[in-house]
Write a protein that holds these residues in place. Structure first.
Motif, PDB file in Angstrom:
ATOM      1  N   ARG A   1      -1.056  11.751  -2.091  1.00  0.00           N
ATOM      2  CA  ARG A   1      -0.533  10.385  -2.183  1.00  0.00           C
ATOM      3  C   ARG A   1       0.958  10.350  -2.509  1.00  0.00           C
TER       4      ARG A   1
ATOM      5  N   GLU B   1      -1.428   3.846  -1.641  1.00  0.00           N
ATOM      6  CA  GLU B   1      -1.977   4.993  -0.907  1.00  0.00           C
ATOM      7  C   GLU B   1      -0.923   6.060  -0.672  1.00  0.00           C
TER       8      GLU B   1
ATOM      9  N   LYS C   1      -4.739   2.587  -7.834  1.00  0.00           N
ATOM     10  CA  LYS C   1      -5.357   3.069  -6.587  1.00  0.00           C
ATOM     11  C   LYS C   1      -4.832   2.357  -5.346  1.00  0.00           C
TER      12      LYS C   1
ATOM     13  N   LYS D   1       0.835  -1.214   0.000  1.00  0.00           N
ATOM     14  CA  LYS D   1       0.000   0.000   0.000  1.00  0.00           C
ATOM     15  C   LYS D   1       0.865   1.257   0.000  1.00  0.00           C
TER      16      LYS D   1
END
Ligand code: SAH
Length: 464
Positions: free
Chosen positions: A336, A305, A302, A282
């Protein structure tokens, strides 16, 4: 303590636009150790002088500094030169009072920012460790004409000799931004005293303000070392960043046909992205991110993060910032991703604690002692779950036309490894730091010499 800057550029009153300080007013700025006042004793079409007057609170200074240091009631804390001389407090005041000018912005007359102007500076009491020679060594290579007056320790007792305080007059034709960045760094370098903790942040300030002129200054090592208050490791780190040759992956594989080169690099980046996606990371850090090509692919996923790009080259980061159009991203997207300048060969807390890291065509740019440092930083301190590393497969080089044995693909490469060499390195690391590792070819595989690029995918055993 007084700093004056005089411009004779016509119209001289332009100086006030550049400094964003109205000439008819007295301005006051708070600094952590007192106040600074900005005012103009002279404003005409032919000559304009601005003064920056420091008003340091000597008692506040002692209180601010008193900590568990053992000598809490030393007389020296109360009786010292700090309130009355140009030191790093002056640099702090310059940055606070003239931040817009230092950042190269001018709201009303932006065209002035890049105009070199005849400027004169006077510093009323500059302490200089090393005397006249040091002032010359610092300012002459930058084109200044210097006039110095050294003050005796006490004019009533000439036999006591000279003090280390000078009245310094400097003149040069340059932009106001250049002048301020020189003063900002070189005043504390002359003084060579300290008033606060020097750390990573100070190094970043040095790099940011000195980027345009420090790398080519003959006394750059002396400046870096003094500015960072003799902290060798920080100074080395700064030097490395300042002096690193700019390398772009577009110069890589000079030997490969241009079209093939493009395709190979894309294939490589996609392979790394796929590994990171499959690892379910992530938060990812792209170390040696160059101009940000992998970062672009990561932004589109996506799943990621938090994305951090780090490179030693300031220029590459500027290009990355442009290409990724960071200033046009929505606030949510902008949050991000972050780009930072740093060197992979020094421990840096900013790159610790991510799920995964990628190093695409980076390790071969480090020579052996640095590679050893990188190993520790990456596998011991950064505590990553997944690490993806790509590097050229040297065996493939014999497939290139006109390639001499032992020749490398790029002149900044310190080594290029065969598959066996890469695996030997990777296996040792995996063993030492408790990771599993698998190796994958990237690009079409030749039955004899393998693929053009080789990739190692490490996964920590600790998370199993
Ligand atoms: N990963 C990018 C760029 C590869 S070129 C890509 O594949 O597109 C190698 C990059 O490593 C250059 O951007 C270079 O500036 C960077 N680099 C070299 N030594 C470094 C170091 N010590 N610390 C951080 N980056 C370094």
């Amino acid at each position: 303590m007084l700093l004056t800057i005089t411009s004779t550029h016509q119209p001289a009153s332009d100086l006030s636009f550049l400094l964003h300080k109205h000439p008819d007013k007295v301005h006051e700025v708070e600094i952590s150790t007192g106040k600074a006042h900005v005012f103009y004793p002279e404003v005409s079409e032919t000559r304009c002088t601005v003064c920056l007057l420091l008003d340091i609170d000597p008692v506040g200074l002692v209180r601010r500094n008193s900590g568990p240091r053992g000598n809490d009631f030393a007389l020296e804390q109360y009786v010292n030169d700090r309130p009355y001389v140009a030191s790093s407090f002056m640099s702090a005041a310059i940055v606070k009072a003239f931040s817009t000018a230092m950042n190269g912005r001018c709201k009303d007359k932006p065209e002035l920012v890049t105009v070199p102007m005849p400027l004169e500076v006077e510093l009323s009491a500059l302490p200089v460790r090393g005397g006249e020679a040091v002032v010359k060594e610092l300012f002459e290579p930058l084109g200044y004409t210097i006039h110095l007056q050294r003050h005796p320790i006490d004019p009533k007792f000439p036999e006591w000799g000279e003090s280390r305080y000078f009245t310094v007059r400097l003149s040069n034709t340059l932009t106001v931004q250049q002048l301020l960045s020189h003063l900002y760094i070189l005043i504390p370098v002359c003084d060579n005293d300290k008033h606060y903790w020097i750390g990573q942040q100070e190094m970043e300030k040095l790099l940011e303000k000195g980027m345009d002129w420090l790398p080519t200054h003959p006394a750059r090592e002396f400046i870096t070392l003094r500015y960072l208050k003799h902290q060798r490791s920080l100074a080395n780190q700064a030097m490395e960043i300042l002096l690193k040759d700019e390398v772009s992956e577009d110069d890589e594989e000079e030997t490969v046909e241009p079209e093939q080169k493009l395709r190979i690099h894309d294939v490589r980046l996609q392979a790394v992205r796929d590994e990171l996606v499959n690892a379910h990371a992530k938060t990812v850090v792209d170390l040696g991110c160059g101009e940000g090509k992998l970062l672009r692919l990561l932004l589109a996923e996506k799943q990621f993060e938090r994305i951090l790009g780090m490179d030693v080259s300031y220029r590459s980061l500027e290009i990355a910032q442009d290409k990724l159009k960071l200033d046009k991203l929505s606030p949510k997207q902008r949050e991000r991703i972050e780009l930072i300048q740093g060197s992979l060969t020094y421990r840096d807390k900013r790159i610790e604690g991510f799920d995964a890291a990628a190093l695409v065509e980076v390790i071969e740019h480090l020579d052996e002692p640095r590679l050893a440092a990188l190993e520790k930083i990456l596998f011991k301190y950064a505590k990553l779950v997944d690490v993806i590393i790509t590097t050229p497969n040297a065996e493939y080089n014999q497939r290139f036309e006109n390639f001499e044995p032992g020749q490398m693909r790029h002149n900044d490469h310190r080594f290029e490894w065969s598959r066996a060499e890469f695996q030997q390195w990777g296996n040792r690391i995996a063993e030492q730091y408790n990771y599993n590792v698998v190796y994958k070819p990237v690009g079409e595989e030749d039955p004899e010499v393998g693929a053009l690029t080789q990739m190692a995918v490490f996964k920590t055993r600790n998370s199993l």
